[in-house]
Design a protein around this motif. Structure first.
Motif, short mmCIF file in Angstrom:
data_model
loop_
_atom_site.label_atom_id
_atom_site.label_comp_id
_atom_site.label_asym_id
_atom_site.label_seq_id
_atom_site.Cartn_x
_atom_site.Cartn_y
_atom_site.Cartn_z
N PHE A 76 1.51 -0.47 -3.71
CA PHE A 76 2.58 0.34 -3.12
C PHE A 76 2.43 0.46 -1.60
O PHE A 76 3.22 1.15 -0.95
CB PHE A 76 2.59 1.73 -3.75
CG PHE A 76 3.16 1.78 -5.14
CD1 PHE A 76 4.52 1.60 -5.35
CD2 PHE A 76 2.34 1.98 -6.23
CE1 PHE A 76 5.05 1.63 -6.63
CE2 PHE A 76 2.86 2.02 -7.51
CZ PHE A 76 4.22 1.83 -7.72
N GLY A 77 1.43 -0.20 -1.04
CA GLY A 77 1.24 -0.17 0.42
C GLY A 77 0.66 1.13 0.94
O GLY A 77 0.76 1.43 2.13
N LEU A 78 0.02 1.90 0.06
CA LEU A 78 -0.51 3.20 0.48
C LEU A 78 -1.81 3.09 1.26
O LEU A 78 -2.30 4.10 1.79
CB LEU A 78 -0.72 4.09 -0.75
CG LEU A 78 0.57 4.44 -1.51
CD1 LEU A 78 0.25 5.18 -2.81
CD2 LEU A 78 1.50 5.27 -0.64
N HIS A 79 -2.38 1.89 1.34
CA HIS A 79 -3.59 1.69 2.13
C HIS A 79 -3.26 1.40 3.59
O HIS A 79 -4.16 1.32 4.43
CB HIS A 79 -4.40 0.52 1.56
CG HIS A 79 -3.70 -0.81 1.65
ND1 HIS A 79 -2.51 -1.06 0.99
CD2 HIS A 79 -4.01 -1.94 2.33
CE1 HIS A 79 -2.13 -2.30 1.27
NE2 HIS A 79 -3.01 -2.84 2.07
N GLU A 80 -1.99 1.24 3.90
CA GLU A 80 -1.56 0.92 5.26
C GLU A 80 -0.98 2.16 5.93
O GLU A 80 -0.24 2.92 5.33
CB GLU A 80 -0.51 -0.19 5.23
CG GLU A 80 -1.00 -1.50 4.65
CD GLU A 80 0.12 -2.51 4.50
OE1 GLU A 80 -0.19 -3.71 4.52
OE2 GLU A 80 1.29 -2.10 4.36
N GLY A 81 -1.28 2.30 7.22
CA GLY A 81 -0.74 3.44 7.96
C GLY A 81 -1.28 4.76 7.43
O GLY A 81 -2.40 4.86 6.94
N TRP A 82 -0.45 5.80 7.51
CA TRP A 82 -0.88 7.13 7.13
C TRP A 82 -0.20 7.65 5.87
O TRP A 82 -0.41 8.79 5.46
CB TRP A 82 -0.61 8.11 8.27
CG TRP A 82 -1.47 7.87 9.47
CD1 TRP A 82 -2.36 6.86 9.68
CD2 TRP A 82 -1.51 8.68 10.64
NE1 TRP A 82 -2.96 6.98 10.91
CE2 TRP A 82 -2.45 8.09 11.52
CE3 TRP A 82 -0.84 9.82 11.05
CZ2 TRP A 82 -2.73 8.63 12.77
CZ3 TRP A 82 -1.12 10.36 12.28
CH2 TRP A 82 -2.06 9.77 13.14
N SER A 83 0.62 6.82 5.24
CA SER A 83 1.34 7.29 4.05
C SER A 83 0.39 7.71 2.95
O SER A 83 0.63 8.69 2.24
CB SER A 83 2.27 6.19 3.53
OG SER A 83 3.32 5.95 4.44
N GLY A 84 -0.71 6.97 2.76
CA GLY A 84 -1.67 7.31 1.71
C GLY A 84 -2.29 8.67 1.94
O GLY A 84 -2.44 9.48 1.01
N LEU A 85 -2.70 8.96 3.18
CA LEU A 85 -3.30 10.26 3.47
C LEU A 85 -2.26 11.37 3.31
O LEU A 85 -2.57 12.45 2.80
CB LEU A 85 -3.87 10.27 4.89
CG LEU A 85 -4.49 11.59 5.36
CD1 LEU A 85 -5.60 12.03 4.40
CD2 LEU A 85 -5.04 11.46 6.78
N MET A 86 -1.03 11.10 3.73
CA MET A 86 0.02 12.11 3.59
C MET A 86 0.28 12.41 2.11
O MET A 86 0.48 13.56 1.72
CB MET A 86 1.29 11.63 4.29
CG MET A 86 1.12 11.57 5.81
SD MET A 86 2.29 10.47 6.65
CE MET A 86 3.77 11.45 6.62
N LEU A 87 0.24 11.38 1.26
CA LEU A 87 0.43 11.59 -0.17
C LEU A 87 -0.75 12.36 -0.76
O LEU A 87 -0.57 13.27 -1.59
CB LEU A 87 0.60 10.25 -0.88
CG LEU A 87 0.83 10.32 -2.40
CD1 LEU A 87 2.05 11.18 -2.73
CD2 LEU A 87 1.00 8.91 -2.97
N CYS A 88 -1.97 12.02 -0.33
CA CYS A 88 -3.15 12.76 -0.79
C CYS A 88 -3.03 14.24 -0.42
O CYS A 88 -3.37 15.12 -1.24
CB CYS A 88 -4.42 12.18 -0.17
SG CYS A 88 -4.96 10.60 -0.88
#
Length: 502
Positions: A76-88
């Motif tokens: 899902f591309g959550l390892h790129e940018g800050w989207s993964g941290l925002m979702l966490c």
């Protein structure tokens, strides 16, 4: 939750605070709403608080990525940018008291004075500045719709689908992004963690790099920031600052550090610095601090445009060049404005020159800095080199042969181009510096957003006008020198011999 409850939570998770030396307090809005003050005289080298690594919030310490699974997380591309941290962060906040960081979220701000949340009328006050184009709202919306929503919908066991419109809404996503933008630090992984990441990207130890202000040595030099607060809302534009390739992903990550992110910052005022040890992070005083003084970290002495975009405040200090503002202010000059100042040019040839410049590592935006004094204005060498590359055929040919940019020579032709380009840059603002200074005299009548926008655009205009005035001075001297050489040539030996023959 009260601040004392937060401190109790922090201490219950092995956070250590010297409560005889430091206290978190509420501050007036003009001073940052909340900060930390010294309760007594603090000597240099004193540890005012320390944070265990286990209390740092990141995609490595949150359980969400592990429960989600590495393959789908990356899919899902959550390892790129800050989207993964925002979702966490959204997931941990939704857990409430069940999350280790529940009390931490309780004291985080939910409203912001950053332009990300301004209305169109207030945003119009920033026209011409470098702020608006860097907000990243459109890209953040795209990441939310194309990455975060599909990821949540794929795992109803982790995300209550009825909560997507509330606890996981786009507005909440923006709030988490703004929290990262204004409060995050950047961690660089240790060698052990980097080696482990070659096999497993889910878990690893980390060490501190520079973001707000962190150092790995016990004897720190003057604090420095790599602007880790770059593009919190934009999970791709982030990479404008941090890079997006796998090597850089392994090298650093953006994290939230409870307690450390409460400290405020002001231009060249920092008096503490964050150091790391194997098991914890220590905030240490870098100079003596008087009782009652605020304890300041640093964001890296950012210009007002970045302070406003990331933190919702500006510095308004006396300047050596006159007036008030931020001594770290800069103005950006885009390459396309320089190209426009050339007049009629071959588009194909110009594209080839610009492509060469970019491929050689050049930038297409040039940063002009506020000088320490009016006499200290300097023209960036890369700006002069680029201008000559696109305007002087001989320099372009030489650059192709030698694979090196032109020498940064400020001759009359180059200065003419830059003077015109700087005029075009100033014309992008709807008001002049003189008009803004008139508004400044009655600034108390403006709203907070209007005051901040006024101070930001005045800072940029001061830089541009000082640089343009310097270019004009150099141009006058160059033209004078050219005319003198021309007159000398016209009355040279050859003409003199003709006169003697007559």
């Amino acid at each position: 939750m009260s601040l004392s409850d937060f401190v109790s939570w922090f201490q219950s998770h092995n956070g250590v605070v010297d409560t005889t030396a430091i206290e978190i307090v509420d501050l007036p809005a003009s001073e940052g709403y909340r900060g930390a003050v010294a309760l007594k005289d603090i000597p240099e080298g004193h540890t005012v608080f320390s944070i265990p690594r286990t209390l740092v919030l990141s995609t490595r310490t949150s359980q969400l990525p592990n429960r989600f699974g590495e393959v789908p997380w990356r899919g899902f591309g959550l390892h790129e940018g800050w989207s993964g941290l925002m979702l966490c962060m959204m997931w941990e906040a939704a857990l409430g008291a069940q999350s280790k960081w529940g009390p931490y979220f309780d004291i985080m701000p939910s409203t912001f004075d950053t332009p990300m949340f301004w209305n169109d009328i207030d945003l119009a006050e920033l026209q011409g500045t470098s702020v608006v184009e860097k907000l990243g709202r459109e890209q953040a919306n795209k990441d939310y719709n194309e990455k975060v929503i599909p990821a949540m919908q794929s795992r109803p066991d982790l995300f209550n689908q009825e909560d997507i419109s509330t606890r996981y809404s786009l507005e909440t996503f923006h709030i988490m992004g703004s929290r990262i933008l204004s409060r995050s630090f950047t961690l660089e992984k240790t060698d052990d963690a980097a080696e482990k990441d070659a096999h497993d990207d889910d878990v690893g130890n980390t060490s501190i790099g520079s973001a707000m202000d962190v150092d790995s040595g016990q004897n720190a030099s003057h604090p420095h920031s790599d602007d880790a607060h770059a593009e919190g809302e934009d999970a791709h534009a982030q990479e404008e600052e941090g890079g997006s390739d796998d090597e850089e992903e392994v090298a650093a990550e953006v994290v939230m550090i409870p307690y450390a992110d409460i400290l405020n910052a002001r231009y060249q005022t920092e008096n503490v610095k964050l150091f790391y040890e194997p098991d914890c992070l220590r905030m240490v005083s870098t100079k003596p601090i008087k009782a009652g003084d605020q304890i300041w970290n640093t964001y890296g002495d950012l210009p007002n445009s970045e302070l406003l975009r990331g933190f919702g405040h500006v510095d308004y200090l006396l300047l050596a060049t006159g007036g008030r503002g931020n001594p770290g202010d800069v103005a950006e000059l885009r390459a396309d404005l320089i190209v426009q100042s050339l007049g009629n040019v071959s588009q194909a040839d110009m594209e080839a020159r610009i492509d060469w410049w970019l491929e050689e590592g050049g930038e297409d935006v040039f940063v002009l800095e506020l000088p320490a004094s009016r006499e200290a204005v300097e023209l960036p060498p890369d700006l002069l080199a680029f201008t000559r590359l696109i305007s002087v055929d001989e320099d372009w040919a030489r650059a192709q042969r030698k694979s090196t940019p032109p020498k940064p020579k400020a001759d009359a032709a180059t200065l003419h181009i830059l003077h015109d380009a700087l005029g075009k840059r100033l014309a992008l603002y709807p008001t002049t510096l003189a008009e803004d200074e008139a508004l400044e005299a009655a600034m108390d009548a403006l709203s907070l957003n209007q005051r901040h926008a006024l101070i930001v655009r005045m800072g940029e205009k001061r830089v541009l006008e000082l640089v343009r005035a310097r270019v004009a001075e150099l141009l006058a001297a160059a033209d004078k020198g050219d005319n003198k050489s021309k007159r000398k040539a016209e009355s040279g030996p050859e003409n003199g011999r003709k006169k003697r023959k007559e």
